[in-house]
Enzyme design. Structure first.
Site, PDB file in Angstrom:
ATOM      1  N   THR A 116       0.804  -1.227   0.000  1.00 32.66           N
ATOM      2  CA  THR A 116       0.000   0.000   0.000  1.00 32.66           C
ATOM      3  C   THR A 116       0.833   1.270   0.000  1.00 32.66           C
ATOM      4  O   THR A 116       0.631   2.160  -0.829  1.00 32.66           O
ATOM      5  CB  THR A 116      -0.954   0.001   1.208  1.00 32.66           C
ATOM      6  OG1 THR A 116      -1.881  -1.075   1.064  1.00 32.66           O
ATOM      7  CG2 THR A 116      -1.720   1.303   1.309  1.00 32.66           C
ATOM      8  N   ASP A 156      -3.228   0.730  -5.850  1.00 31.92           N
ATOM      9  CA  ASP A 156      -1.882   0.672  -5.281  1.00 31.92           C
ATOM     10  C   ASP A 156      -1.252  -0.711  -5.434  1.00 31.92           C
ATOM     11  O   ASP A 156      -0.046  -0.872  -5.221  1.00 31.92           O
ATOM     12  CB  ASP A 156      -1.902   1.078  -3.812  1.00 31.92           C
ATOM     13  CG  ASP A 156      -2.847   0.231  -2.977  1.00 31.92           C
ATOM     14  OD1 ASP A 156      -3.675  -0.520  -3.546  1.00 31.92           O
ATOM     15  OD2 ASP A 156      -2.781   0.320  -1.736  1.00 31.92           O
TER      16      ASP A 156
END
Length: 548
Positions: free
Chosen positions: A84, A357
């Site tokens: 992330t 992401d």
């Protein structure tokens, strides 16, 4: 003769006027000035969620972006690891972890000799809560984002606001110069919070939002948006591959969130449902109004990260009814956000991009049941075996300081004291590890500088000399170190690297491409659209073919 001269002069003037007009057109193409740029990151969104759930989407969300904007169908991350924090940072800085320094969500700090979190900052205080969850800032990010460059270009007049359920999803995209970043704190509070890095007190509009108890309204039943029998794009609701919630025997619809919240950390349960995305959309809409974003001729930037998709994916897996319902509902949330932008900022006056992401792997236990090679990696067994090798080979048991993010950090001080050769040791460890079950590829860090194959290129782009480890290893495809329920991510394989990338709005053509693009191309593209400096570490290229 005189007529010939006059005709020549007329043609020259016409050509000059045409050239001037062409130059003006070129200038307007390069320097588009949307009133607002909205960057949307959907956490753990595989590209095939666009196509697999396409028939379940309405016309106002994902389909609007495809129908009115430009769809890059072959968009990938160019590094390992696909987590992330590195993902959000790479999208907005236009470069990979080797330059921006965010090499994981957490990583081992070789100077401090301890694990650090990407956004933690003990020098700032929480705002909006007494919990230390607000002690966050972007100070570990080494480069600028395009939002930073827009602030600098506009003499700090253009605003930047970052919003997410996750602190890192709000903070890293917004950059170092952001006016504010807000993230959701659950537990017994259910509020959006920030830190003193940005401001000493929450603005009135944020206080009003928190006081409205919007979070409490989402502690309700979660059932499928449509009849569950119509969810033909996902697996059976009852299966052996999903986690679920404490207090409920099976991971099956419906879920009484108010009841389940008592055993699932209060308001935190919202994060693992589509309502976590809904409250982010609610808050983003209030932020646009509360901060007057897009209401003048100076470009503002709003970064929005929808993180609940990641929580749901980790819990239930990429083939679950829960993930399908989450994307159906996210599509609705996107639709109402776009409609609000139409009415408040003005249709055609803003520019939006949407990406992810990272992606996510199918649950290996499910793949195995379908005769697809997959499995699980035992970290403890791996460490014990490696420790035994090191003791036998070098006569010392403390030569490894840390193993994290598929990287091995060696005790360089001890290696020096024993007069051992670091590069030789890295290679010896690599030779040992490649024989272990589940290991697919091993790289000594010293070898990354010489380039190599595709995997080495991905590892190199994710490798920061000051922060990364000494030996890097990758697991076999669909082999993960995780629970036997739910999905995860982190590799350089297509299920983790192939993510959506769509643009629409002011300055964007309508179309699509299967040409390969990379997430590091996004920030230079937006910078080129605005006519501002690229982020200072950017290595991506502007996608000029999608600019109108």
């Amino acid at each position: 003769m005189k007529n010939s001269i006059l005709l020549f002069l007329a043609c020259l003037l016409y050509a000059s006027g045409f050239a001037q007009q062409a130059q003006e057109n070129e200038s307007s193409e390069i320097y588009v000035k949307p009133k607002l740029v909205v960057g949307i990151v959907v956490d753990q969104m595989r590209y095939d969620y666009l196509t697999r759930f396409y028939d379940k989407y309405g016309e106002d969300g994902f389909k609007r972006m495809m129908n009115e904007g430009f769809n890059c169908k072959n968009n990938h991350f160019n590094y390992i690891p696909t987590y992330t924090a590195p993902g959000h940072t790479s999208i907005y800085t236009g470069t990979s972890p080797m330059n921006h320094g965010i090499i994981g969500n957490n990583w081992y700090d070789k100077e401090l000799k301890t694990s650090v979190y990407c956004a933690e900052d003990a020098s700032v205080a929480s705002v909006g809560t007494e919990n230390k969850a607000g002690q966050m800032s972007p100070h570990r990010m080494l480069t600028t984002t395009f939002a930073d460059e827009n602030r600098l270009f506009t003499q700090m007049e253009g605003k930047t606001i970052g919003i997410s359920i996750k602190d890192r999803g709000a903070i890293l995209p917004a950059g170092h110069t952001a006016n504010a970043a807000y993230w959701f704190f659950g537990e017994d509070q259910g509020d959006f919070i920030t830190s003193t890095y940005y401001e000493e007190e929450l603005p009135k509009w944020v206080k009003n939002f928190n006081s409205s108890k919007k979070a409490k309204s989402y502690l309700k039943e979660w059932d499928t948006y449509y009849n569950i029998k119509k969810y033909t794009e996902s697996g059976d609701d009852l299966n052996d591959f999903e986690g679920g919630f404490k207090g409920k025997e099976t991971a099956t619809f419906p879920y009484d969130l108010k009841k389940l919240s008592k055993e699932n950390n209060g308001f935190d349960i919202i994060k693992s449902t589509p309502y976590g995305n809904s409250i982010v959309a609610d808050f983003a809409i209030e932020a646009i109004k509360g901060e007057d974003l897009g209401k003048d001729d100076v470009t503002d930037v709003l970064t929005v990260s929808f993180s609940s998709t990641d929580y749901v994916g980790h819990n239930f897996g990429v083939n679950s009814k829960e993930i399908e319902d989450t994307y159906i509902r996210l599509d609705k949330d996107l639709g109402r956000l776009f409609k609000m932008l139409d009415s408040y900022v003005g249709k055609g006056e803003y520019t939006v991009f949407l990406t992810a992401d990272h992606g996510g792997v199918d649950v290996p236990s499910y793949l195995h049941s379908q005769h697809v090679p997959a499995g699980y990696f035992d970290k403890k067994e791996f460490k014990d075996k490696l420790d035994s090798f090191m003791t036998k080979k070098y006569g010392a048991s403390d030569l490894i300081e840390n193993i994290s993010n598929n990287q091995i950090f060696l005790n360089r001080k001890k290696i020096s004291l024993l007069n051992l050769n670091l590069e030789s040791m890295e290679q010896e460890i690599a030779n040992e590890l490649i024989s272990y079950e589940g290991i697919h590829y091993v790289n000594p860090a010293f070898s990354l500088s010489s380039g190599g194959n595709d995997i080495e290129a991905l590892l190199k782009n994710g490798y920061n000399q000051k922060r990364s480890g000494d030996v890097l290893f990758q697991l076999k495809p669909a082999v993960i170190s995780y629970s036997k329920t739910g999905s995860t991510h982190g590799t350089g394989l297509n299920y983790d690297t192939h993510v959506p990338l769509m643009f629409f709005g002011k300055g964007i053509k309508h179309g699509s491409t299967l040409q390969k693009t990379e997430v590091i191309d996004i920030a230079p593209t937006i910078s080129g659209l605005l006519g501002i400096s690229f982020p200072n570490g950017a290595t991506g290229k502007p996608l000029e073919f999608l600019l109108d």
